[in-house]
Design an enzyme around this catalytic site. Structure first.
Site, PDB file in Angstrom:
ATOM      1  N   ARG A 102      -4.164  23.364 -17.580  1.00  0.00           N
ATOM      2  CA  ARG A 102      -3.585  22.158 -16.996  1.00  0.00           C
ATOM      3  C   ARG A 102      -3.524  22.228 -15.472  1.00  0.00           C
ATOM      4  O   ARG A 102      -3.823  21.249 -14.788  1.00  0.00           O
ATOM      5  CB  ARG A 102      -2.178  21.942 -17.557  1.00  0.00           C
ATOM      6  CG  ARG A 102      -1.539  20.607 -17.192  1.00  0.00           C
ATOM      7  CD  ARG A 102      -2.198  19.452 -17.911  1.00  0.00           C
ATOM      8  NE  ARG A 102      -3.272  18.823 -17.152  1.00  0.00           N
ATOM      9  CZ  ARG A 102      -4.243  18.124 -17.702  1.00  0.00           C
ATOM     10  NH1 ARG A 102      -4.311  17.961 -19.002  1.00  0.00           N
ATOM     11  NH2 ARG A 102      -5.174  17.576 -16.942  1.00  0.00           N
ATOM     12  N   LYS A 137      -1.294  10.425   5.601  1.00  0.00           N
ATOM     13  CA  LYS A 137      -0.628   9.872   4.422  1.00  0.00           C
ATOM     14  C   LYS A 137      -1.026  10.689   3.194  1.00  0.00           C
ATOM     15  O   LYS A 137      -1.789  10.253   2.334  1.00  0.00           O
ATOM     16  CB  LYS A 137      -0.981   8.394   4.263  1.00  0.00           C
ATOM     17  CG  LYS A 137      -0.452   7.545   5.419  1.00  0.00           C
ATOM     18  CD  LYS A 137      -0.904   6.097   5.316  1.00  0.00           C
ATOM     19  CE  LYS A 137      -0.381   5.280   6.491  1.00  0.00           C
ATOM     20  NZ  LYS A 137      -0.855   3.880   6.463  1.00  0.00           N
ATOM     21  N   LYS A 169       2.742   5.282  18.772  1.00  0.00           N
ATOM     22  CA  LYS A 169       2.780   4.100  17.923  1.00  0.00           C
ATOM     23  C   LYS A 169       3.834   3.123  18.430  1.00  0.00           C
ATOM     24  O   LYS A 169       4.489   3.361  19.451  1.00  0.00           O
ATOM     25  CB  LYS A 169       3.036   4.516  16.474  1.00  0.00           C
ATOM     26  CG  LYS A 169       1.936   5.432  15.921  1.00  0.00           C
ATOM     27  CD  LYS A 169       2.217   5.908  14.522  1.00  0.00           C
ATOM     28  CE  LYS A 169       2.051   4.802  13.495  1.00  0.00           C
ATOM     29  NZ  LYS A 169       0.655   4.379  13.330  1.00  0.00           N
ATOM     30  N   GLU A 197      -1.737   3.446  19.676  1.00  0.00           N
ATOM     31  CA  GLU A 197      -1.849   2.301  18.776  1.00  0.00           C
ATOM     32  C   GLU A 197      -1.726   1.022  19.581  1.00  0.00           C
ATOM     33  O   GLU A 197      -0.750   0.820  20.310  1.00  0.00           O
ATOM     34  CB  GLU A 197      -0.748   2.365  17.722  1.00  0.00           C
ATOM     35  CG  GLU A 197      -0.785   1.217  16.721  1.00  0.00           C
ATOM     36  CD  GLU A 197       0.362   1.308  15.740  1.00  0.00           C
ATOM     37  OE1 GLU A 197       0.182   1.946  14.694  1.00  0.00           O
ATOM     38  OE2 GLU A 197       1.437   0.747  16.035  1.00  0.00           O
ATOM     39  N   ASP A 218      -4.884  -1.693  15.700  1.00  0.00           N
ATOM     40  CA  ASP A 218      -4.134  -1.780  14.454  1.00  0.00           C
ATOM     41  C   ASP A 218      -4.110  -3.182  13.867  1.00  0.00           C
ATOM     42  O   ASP A 218      -3.733  -4.145  14.544  1.00  0.00           O
ATOM     43  CB  ASP A 218      -2.696  -1.306  14.695  1.00  0.00           C
ATOM     44  CG  ASP A 218      -1.910  -1.157  13.404  1.00  0.00           C
ATOM     45  OD1 ASP A 218      -2.463  -0.592  12.445  1.00  0.00           O
ATOM     46  OD2 ASP A 218      -0.756  -1.598  13.356  1.00  0.00           O
TER      47      ASP A 218
END
Length: 281
Positions: A102, A137, A169, A197, A218
């Site tokens: 597994r 991410k 950002k 960004e 963006d």
């Protein structure tokens, strides 16, 4: 086979994953049902057309429980193969193989799913000159593996963490007061790679004037992206990001951006349908 990745401890990963399954009691099913001296031959195969990733990790799981297992890797990570392809052939102690099954399958299914989705995106932008990037991410603790899988699918790794480039950002800009001021502070800190960004066209010149080395454009529509790329004029690399899908990435690539980053490669890739079938020797 020796498998190494930067910032990844393979023995620790194998040990912790197996420990999660075994706890203190171990594999009580195999211990009860399978004789200690029994052996099995098995084949890991794919029921999907896939781009393969993770086979050396599967090998490491089996060898951790049976150092004498005989393993033949029939394809290599990065290979794209049709449904029905055999991936690994192995013969070893039955209890060990069933106990490791597994963990080995989970890892290969997950990484192959990422590599397969990545290859679809790479193929969709072939010939445009744009390069596909992954993102941060990722599932906590699995970043090195997931970014390895995107490489197997043909993407280029973006930042590995918060340490290898500045990424300014919107929230950084809000606190700093402006795009220009945020970039100036990063330059003053001696940071060489400064990605900024950009949400609006009017932020481009202030970012470049302050010392940005890479602009992340963006959530812009292709027409807006094309205008932004023209305005930048090759002074720094440009990156399209935000909401990129398989059905939209070609139009985005055709705008002339240098890079396209896609979070869903590691966020949303479905596991590949890969199984391990055993036959008594």
């Amino acid at each position: 086979m020796t498998f190494t990745l930067d910032r990844f401890d393979l023995p620790a990963f194998i040990a912790s994953t197996l420990s999660e399954d075994l706890s203190e009691a171990g594999d009580i099913t195999s211990a009860a049902v399978i004789p200690a001296d029994a052996t099995f031959a098995g084949v890991m195969d794919t029921r999907d057309a896939v781009t393969v990733a993770g086979l050396p990790l599967a090998e490491a799981f089996f060898r951790a429980l049976d150092p004498d297992v005989k393993i033949e890797l029939l394809v290599r990570d990065g290979d794209s193969v049709p449904a029905g392809t055999d991936l690994i052939r192995l013969t070893g102690k039955a209890r060990a193989m069933l106990t490791a099954e597994r963990s080995a399958l989970n890892t290969v299914q997950h990484l192959t799913g990422i590599a397969t989705m990545t290859r679809q995106y790479v193929d969709r932008i072939a010939g445009t000159g744009a390069t596909l990037l992954d993102t941060r991410k990722t599932i906590p603790g699995l970043r090195a593996l997931e970014k390895y899988a995107t490489r197997m699918g043909g993407a280029t790794n973006h930042r590995m963490g918060l340490w290898d480039a500045a990424m300014i950002k919107d929230n950084h800009v809000a606190v700093a007061g402006s795009v220009g001021e945020a970039v100036r502070r990063a330059v003053a800190a001696g940071i060489e790679r400064i990605i900024v960004e950009i949400d609006r066209i009017d932020q481009i010149e202030p970012a470049l004037a302050a010392g940005a080395t890479h602009l992340l454009l963006d959530n812009m529509e292709p027409a807006t992206l094309r205008g932004a790329v023209m305005l930048v004029g090759g002074r720094v690399p440009t990156e399209a990001s935000g909401g990129v899908r398989l059905d939209t990435i070609r139009a985005i690539a055709d705008t002339g951006v240098t890079y396209i980053s896609v979070g869903r490669l590691t966020q949303s890739a479905p596991a590949a349908d890969i199984g391990l079938d055993f036959a008594s020797t």
